[in-house]
Design an enzyme around this catalytic site. Structure first.
Site, PDB file in Angstrom:
ATOM      1  N   LYS A 115      47.705  23.750  67.282  1.00  0.00           N
ATOM      2  CA  LYS A 115      47.108  22.638  66.528  1.00  0.00           C
ATOM      3  C   LYS A 115      46.039  23.202  65.618  1.00  0.00           C
ATOM      4  CE  LYS A 115      47.564  18.094  66.434  1.00  0.00           C
ATOM      5  NZ  LYS A 115      48.736  17.296  66.792  1.00  0.00           N
TER       6      LYS A 115
HETATM    7  P1  NAD Z   1      46.912   8.109  60.664  1.00  0.00           P
HETATM    8  O1  NAD Z   1      45.732   8.768  60.052  1.00  0.00           O
HETATM    9  O2  NAD Z   1      48.126   7.864  59.840  1.00  0.00           O
HETATM   10  O3  NAD Z   1      46.495   6.689  61.315  1.00  0.00           O
HETATM   11  C1  NAD Z   1      45.459   6.560  62.228  1.00  0.00           C
HETATM   12  C2  NAD Z   1      45.193   5.078  62.443  1.00  0.00           C
HETATM   13  O4  NAD Z   1      44.149   4.923  63.423  1.00  0.00           O
HETATM   14  C3  NAD Z   1      44.684   4.345  61.197  1.00  0.00           C
HETATM   15  O5  NAD Z   1      45.103   2.999  61.251  1.00  0.00           O
HETATM   16  C4  NAD Z   1      43.156   4.435  61.356  1.00  0.00           C
HETATM   17  O6  NAD Z   1      42.509   3.391  60.633  1.00  0.00           O
HETATM   18  C5  NAD Z   1      43.013   4.272  62.850  1.00  0.00           C
HETATM   19  N1  NAD Z   1      41.821   4.919  63.416  1.00  0.00           N
HETATM   20  C6  NAD Z   1      41.325   6.147  63.113  1.00  0.00           C
HETATM   21  N2  NAD Z   1      40.237   6.392  63.866  1.00  0.00           N
HETATM   22  C7  NAD Z   1      40.079   5.337  64.681  1.00  0.00           C
HETATM   23  C8  NAD Z   1      39.132   4.995  65.676  1.00  0.00           C
HETATM   24  N3  NAD Z   1      38.134   5.824  65.990  1.00  0.00           N
HETATM   25  N4  NAD Z   1      39.264   3.799  66.314  1.00  0.00           N
HETATM   26  C9  NAD Z   1      40.287   2.964  65.999  1.00  0.00           C
HETATM   27  N5  NAD Z   1      41.200   3.222  65.051  1.00  0.00           N
HETATM   28  C10 NAD Z   1      41.093   4.405  64.389  1.00  0.00           C
HETATM   29  O7  NAD Z   1      47.263   9.026  61.947  1.00  0.00           O
HETATM   30  P2  NAD Z   1      48.628   9.056  62.755  1.00  0.00           P
HETATM   31  O8  NAD Z   1      49.457  10.166  62.215  1.00  0.00           O
HETATM   32  O9  NAD Z   1      49.167   7.684  62.878  1.00  0.00           O
HETATM   33  O10 NAD Z   1      48.099   9.575  64.179  1.00  0.00           O
HETATM   34  C11 NAD Z   1      47.553   8.689  65.140  1.00  0.00           C
HETATM   35  C12 NAD Z   1      47.584   9.380  66.495  1.00  0.00           C
HETATM   36  O11 NAD Z   1      48.941   9.733  66.811  1.00  0.00           O
HETATM   37  C13 NAD Z   1      46.784  10.671  66.611  1.00  0.00           C
HETATM   38  O12 NAD Z   1      46.302  10.776  67.938  1.00  0.00           O
HETATM   39  C14 NAD Z   1      47.847  11.743  66.389  1.00  0.00           C
HETATM   40  O13 NAD Z   1      47.476  12.990  66.954  1.00  0.00           O
HETATM   41  C15 NAD Z   1      49.011  11.120  67.110  1.00  0.00           C
HETATM   42  N6  NAD Z   1      50.334  11.632  66.733  1.00  0.00           N
HETATM   43  C16 NAD Z   1      50.751  11.606  65.437  1.00  0.00           C
HETATM   44  C17 NAD Z   1      52.026  12.039  65.127  1.00  0.00           C
HETATM   45  C18 NAD Z   1      52.585  11.975  63.735  1.00  0.00           C
HETATM   46  O14 NAD Z   1      53.764  12.331  63.539  1.00  0.00           O
HETATM   47  N7  NAD Z   1      51.838  11.499  62.750  1.00  0.00           N
HETATM   48  C19 NAD Z   1      52.868  12.567  66.142  1.00  0.00           C
HETATM   49  C20 NAD Z   1      52.399  12.556  67.452  1.00  0.00           C
HETATM   50  C21 NAD Z   1      51.134  12.081  67.729  1.00  0.00           C
END
Ligand code: NAD
Length: 425
Positions: free
Chosen positions: A115
């Site tokens: 990561k």
């Molecule tokens: P993103 O940036 O597209 O979206 C994040 C969302 O969470 C947004 O709606 C944002 O407004 C909200 N947010 C951010 N900080 C916050 C907080 N402190 N409290 C409440 N809401 C908050 O990110 P994403 O890609 O959707 O990733 C979200 C999670 O999923 C992360 O933990 C990431 O590691 C995990 N993840 C992502 C993927 C991927 O393919 N994008 C894969 C596996 C896991």
């Protein structure tokens, strides 16, 4: 948050790495893991810190700190996203890297875990500043990444454009185009069809299986989602299309709730237009904290770490907790959820659709031959459904909960390969 003492060791509940290590130690003990293998697997393989000078738009130079933690290479090249956020810490990146190792092992794809993170506030940076920061970060890592070494992908606040810049910078340094150095690229730039939706789609597949297993029906299932980005927003859309009732969703600023179900297409149009859910009509406002405690059937935390803790776990009312985010639940909350009968689909299984499709992208890049979206989605479904049942069977046969089962299954697979390869000591 509390210092947790389970009688064996202590850990800080809000430190994702300590929380991950507590779960690792617990699974290793239940597996009766060989002490030498235990010592090798409990530490990351390599941790890189880089300092990234960037010309800001007003002409001054800012120096950002970036990390790349390569946790394990036993099963293949390391794999894992890059996150841009002001609160990135080395312990967070370490935890996320280890989770990638266990996640790739749970879904049985030939990758290790890594990561990356850069401490910055992308909301305050221009596209030009972000591009220069991304390119210099990539240049610093050029000897450590690559299709056979370590393959980054998007995570919070990074996207297809970020991946395109990384691919281009790496290719400039090695003097030829190397598409397989990153995944999550734009489809026109050798990305995979279906990658953008893959994490949300993977969540839909495992929630469908859990709903069937618990004798529920999608049309009668109320879903609350924390986060509306790549994971939460797309999961919401796909679940709505499948017939689930989405009763709540949030962004970083606020949440919205309607007990009768939100008009999701309208919510998504509002979000796209205003960049926030605030002031959405036909719903009550709800805080991110209160959203977690709503009366619902499926809770899908899809934002960030440490949302369900020893403080609020006893008030979580869902039947199924499907962890879209990485590490949304602390280790100290696990037993509370279990004793309240919550069916947990742990992060290293639930959100593995993204890395699974990244694996497809890497395969397609190396073949130079691209699949139709139906084929991507079908293969994704096969892997997610099989992995869900692998974890459930493991949990039943070892009389442990799903989280412990997922860790045991993953550690066992990585330990087996490490033993077969032998330790170069
Ligand atoms: P993103 O940036 O597209 O979206 C994040 C969302 O969470 C947004 O709606 C944002 O407004 C909200 N947010 C951010 N900080 C916050 C907080 N402190 N409290 C409440 N809401 C908050 O990110 P994403 O890609 O959707 O990733 C979200 C999670 O999923 C992360 O933990 C990431 O590691 C995990 N993840 C992502 C993927 C991927 O393919 N994008 C894969 C596996 C896991």
């Amino acid at each position: 948050m509390a210092l947790v003492d389970d009688g064996i060791r202590q850990f800080r509940e809000d430190n994702p790495f300590e929380s991950m290590m507590w779960r690792f130690d617990n699974a290793a003990r239940l597996l009766d893991l060989d002490p030498d293998l235990y010592k090798v697997l409990r530490v990351p393989n390599r941790e890189i810190t880089v300092y990234i000078p960037v010309f800001m738009d007003d002409g001054h130079i800012e120096v950002f700190t970036g990390y790349r933690v390569q946790h394990n290479f036993a099963r293949g090249p390391a794999k894992g996203g890059i996150r841009y956020a002001p609160d990135v810490t080395i312990d967070e990146v370490r935890a996320l890297a280890a989770w990638m190792t266990w996640k790739c092992a749970v879904v049985n794809i030939p990758f290790g875990g890594a990561k990356g993170g850069v401490i910055c506030d992308p909301s305050q940076m221009s596209q030009g500043e972000l591009e220069r920061m991304t390119r210099r970060y990539t240049a610093e890592l050029v000897d450590f990444i690559g299709p056979e070494r370590d393959v980054p992908a998007p995570d919070m606040n990074t996207n297809e454009q970020t991946m395109a810049w990384i691919m281009d910078t790496y290719s400039m340094h090695v003097r030829h185009t190397v598409t397989a150095v990153v995944t999550g690229k734009p489809v026109d730039l050798s990305g995979s069809r279906g990658r953008r939706e893959a994490t949300g789609r993977g969540l839909l597949f495992v929630v469908n299986e859990a709903v069937k297993k618990l004798g529920m029906r999608p049309e009668k299932t109320r879903v609350a989602i924390q986060g509306s980005g790549n994971v939460g927003g797309i999961a919401a859309k796909l679940m709505h299309e499948t017939g689930y009732q989405i009763v709540a969703i949030s962004d970083v600023r606020c949440g919205i709730y309607n007990s009768k179900g939100l008009d999701l297409p309208k919510v998504m149009t509002h979000l796209a237009k205003h960049k926030t859910l605030e002031k959405f009509p036909d719903a009550e406002p709800v805080t991110n904290k209160d959203l977690l405690e709503l009366d619902c059937d499926v809770l899908l935390p899809a934002a960030t770490e440490n949302q369900i803790t020893s403080n609020n776990a006893s008030r979580i009312r869902c039947k199924i907790l499907a962890e879209g985010a990485n590490g949304p639940t602390t280790a100290a909350a696990d037993d509370i959820l279990e004793s309240n009968g919550v069916f947990v689909i742990p992060d290293i299984l639930a959100n593995a659709g993204g890395v699974t499709c990244s694996y497809f992208e890497w395969v397609q890049n190396r073949m130079g031959y691209f699949w139709k979206e139906e084929m991507v989605n079908e293969r994704l479904q096969d892997i997610m459904v099989a992995s869900f049942h692998d974890v459930c069977k493991y949990a039943e046969s070892h009389a442990v909960n799903n989280r412990v089962a997922a860790y045991m299954l993953a550690i066992d697979r990585v330990a087996y390969i490490t033993r077969v390869r032998g330790i170069y000591a």
